[in-house]
Design an enzyme around this catalytic site. Sequence first.
Site, mmCIF file in Angstrom:
data_model
loop_
_atom_site.group_PDB
_atom_site.id
_atom_site.type_symbol
_atom_site.label_atom_id
_atom_site.label_comp_id
_atom_site.label_asym_id
_atom_site.label_seq_id
_atom_site.Cartn_x
_atom_site.Cartn_y
_atom_site.Cartn_z
ATOM 1 C CE LYS A 1 -2.226 -1.049 3.820
ATOM 2 N NZ LYS A 1 -1.668 -2.444 3.806
ATOM 3 C CG ASN B 1 -2.228 3.211 7.170
ATOM 4 O OD1 ASN B 1 -2.509 3.356 8.299
ATOM 5 N ND2 ASN B 1 -1.707 2.134 6.842
ATOM 6 C CG HIS C 1 -4.420 -6.513 10.133
ATOM 7 N ND1 HIS C 1 -3.382 -6.381 11.174
ATOM 8 C CD2 HIS C 1 -3.825 -5.894 9.167
ATOM 9 C CE1 HIS C 1 -2.412 -5.606 10.385
ATOM 10 N NE2 HIS C 1 -2.872 -5.519 9.334
#
Length: 479
Positions: free
Chosen positions: A130, A153, A201
Amino acid sequence: MGSQEVTTPVDWQGMNITVAGLGVSGVSAARALAGLGASVTVVDGGSSDAHRERAAALEEHGITVRLADAETLPEGTDLVVTSPGWKPGGPLFLAAAEAGVDVVGDVEIAWRLRGPDAAPWLAVTGTNGKTTTTQMLASILVAAGLRTAAVGNIGTPIIDIVQEGDTAYDVLAVELSSYQLHWAPSLRAHSAAVLNLAPDHLDWHGSMEAYAADKGRIYEGNRIACVYNAADKATEDLVRAADVEEGCRAVGFTLRTPGPSQLGVVEGILVDRAFVEHRHKQAQELAEVADVDPPAPHNIANALAAAALARAFGVPAAAVRDGLRAFRPDAHRIQHVADVDGVTYIDDSKATNTHAAEASLAAYGSIVWIAGGLAKGATFDELVARSAERLRGVVLFGADRALIREALARHAPEVPVVDLDRTDTGAMSAAVREAARLARAGDTVLMAPACASMDMFTNYNQRGDMFAEAVRELGAASA
């Protein structure tokens, strides 16, 4: 490169807002909302000196801060704004649900704060890649002469960027985690990409299905293009499931020769068969594989995804080339450290899960692999089986190294393994020395741990720094 639909403005004056978390995004949200006239209370379970210092700074702006209690919903709360990492099932959020109070994240607040002439968002998510892709995209946009920033982020909190005003930027390159997307129901990007999907996650999301669904939120309401990975069917499935604006197109990227509506690679050239007039017959050359730094397969995929988003925004081909040439990746992402006695040493400390490590291992031929750390519930059989033929040797350290050792015994029993049962400050130097002993001229010593770092290091950055330092010590000793 036109405008973008903007949400109905919110009147924040007098709203009672609870901000969960005293980290960077929480502080940014609290200050912004208080500045708009909301009555803000920040809650956090910590009570350290650092927490008290941040609390005092906020209280100077009339913001109430409640430390050492992150479970009780303040009375009269109209809206909860959470920091990304807070789990949805926490007591504070259960109390909010019972009281009929919405919970959103900082990205959602940033989206609601946008004005009528706000910069469109080109959004990026995925299990891995990302940050690199978002930064590549920003570099391409800059090369096209556009005012932009890589946000979300990474970097400056996105609320701060939005508050700079509607005319400060032409377009934003926005990295979004699955956490952020979970809490951003109103987000509608100009165009968006999901780079890849792999288990990660899952303790937060509860299941792979829930994790994928949160990633897929990035496509909701896209106007121009939903960019997906043609080698990862799960990303294409998310496009098919998305509710997008009429005329929005599915655009794939592939390391193979692209079909119509795809970007891909032909004889060392990155080409576009999506954003050309006759995509069934023509392809536009964008850049050379050699323009991508480093030209590892997964990084070429990142570059293609970034190029697809930029082209969706109308960026010319020359800017894609110039932006990729100008881009330099952050530290600890397949970073060349040194060559010592004919052996190349690569730091990919950012490879904190098996998916990232597999991509890194695929970039090299004969490898001495340094791995281990906190597995976060991961299994390693598939990673080892796919990478076994590339392994000259393996050096393991960290809390969950036994899981990797057992996978190696099952799928690569002939590969020599050094198991370092130590966690002291000299462990990294020992790992590098053992790797050097196993390596031969022409090999690559690759630290791609496939695990998180917090069992032995502050973070993956410190782990990478210590690896680089150990390699430099090795080079000095052999000089």
